[in-house]
Design an enzyme around this catalytic site. Structure first.
Site, PDB file in Angstrom:
ATOM      1  N   CYS A 165      10.703  10.159-110.558  1.00 23.59           N
ATOM      2  CA  CYS A 165      11.365  11.235-109.804  1.00 23.59           C
ATOM      3  C   CYS A 165      11.122  12.599-110.467  1.00 23.59           C
ATOM      4  O   CYS A 165      11.452  12.798-111.636  1.00 23.59           O
ATOM      5  CB  CYS A 165      12.857  10.931-109.709  1.00 23.59           C
ATOM      6  SG  CYS A 165      13.867  12.312-109.165  1.00 23.59           S
ATOM      7  N   CYS A 177      14.290  14.326-111.644  1.00 26.63           N
ATOM      8  CA  CYS A 177      14.812  13.668-112.853  1.00 26.63           C
ATOM      9  C   CYS A 177      14.062  14.146-114.094  1.00 26.63           C
ATOM     10  O   CYS A 177      14.661  14.373-115.153  1.00 26.63           O
ATOM     11  CB  CYS A 177      14.682  12.148-112.726  1.00 26.63           C
ATOM     12  SG  CYS A 177      15.555  11.455-111.304  1.00 26.63           S
TER      13      CYS A 177
END
Length: 222
Positions: A59, A62
């Site tokens: 991600c 992230c």
């Protein structure tokens, strides 16, 4: 002499960096096995307040948050040690039970556990906004009940399912059994339908016969 001083200075700098790294606050790694034991999320939360990042390694958001999360851990320990705030992370690509338990649908999902409740963070992901939320801002949001961890029975059922899925022969037998059951269900539906049609036909025939007999009797009496 100068070279000696330069070397001494370099060693001192390296030592300072090592001490700083050693003193950096820890971002705890939580797993399916240790989540409840570490956080006590549903059993009192006596180990502290936990700010947990549910993430996936692939991600992009992230990855961007990762250094901020480390900085937040240092900030919480340095500026608010009395609050007992602990930073943690859960890799949802590995720890599926935890992420399913908290119904994680997107990454990163940030959950704050405090005062026997769970608070979802949806604000800006900069250090100041996150710190403000962790040190008291969470009280302005609506807390949720903490979902209970899977029971012993649930865990055993999961283990059995994994064992069955890993055994090809058992899986084939289970698939065959399911196919047979489905065929029987279909056959039962057909039989019921045939029974209804036959019943309706017999009802019509018998009903017609009864009407004819009644008419004949009335004719004879007349």
């Amino acid at each position: 002499m100068r070279s000696f001083l330069s070397l001494f200075g370099a060693l001192g700098y390296c030592l300072a960096l090592s001490i700083s790294a050693a003193e950096a606050a820890e971002v705890h790694v939580l797993t399916d096995a240790n989540f409840e034991h570490q956080t006590q999320a549903s059993t009192g939360q006596t180990t502290g307040k936990w700010f947990v990042k549910m993430y996936a390694p692939w991600c992009g958001h992230c990855k961007k948050l990762a250094p901020v999360w480390d900085e937040l851990a240092d900030k919480a320990e340095a500026e608010s040690p009395e609050d007992g705030i602990l930073l943690a992370k859960v890799d949802c690509t590995k720890e599926k039970a935890v992420c399913n338990r908290f119904k994680v649908r997107g990454y990163p999902t940030l959950l704050y556990f405090a005062e026997r409740s769970m608070f979802r963070y949806s604000g800006a992901r900069d250090i100041d906004s996150l710190a403000a939320f962790a040190t008291g801002g969470y009280k302005e949001s609506k807390g949720e009940d903490v979902p209970a961890p899977p029971s012993w029975f649930d865990e055993k059922v999961k283990e059995i399912r994994k064992m069955l899925d890993s055994n090809e022969q058992i899986k084939m037998i289970a698939d065959d059994f399911q196919h047979i059951v489905q065929m029987r269900k279909n056959a039962a539906v057909v039989l019921v339908a045939i029974g209804l049609v036959v019943g309706l036909l017999m009802g019509c025939v018998l009903g017609g016969s009864g009407g004819t007999k009644t008419t004949l009797r009335k004719s004879k009496k007349a």
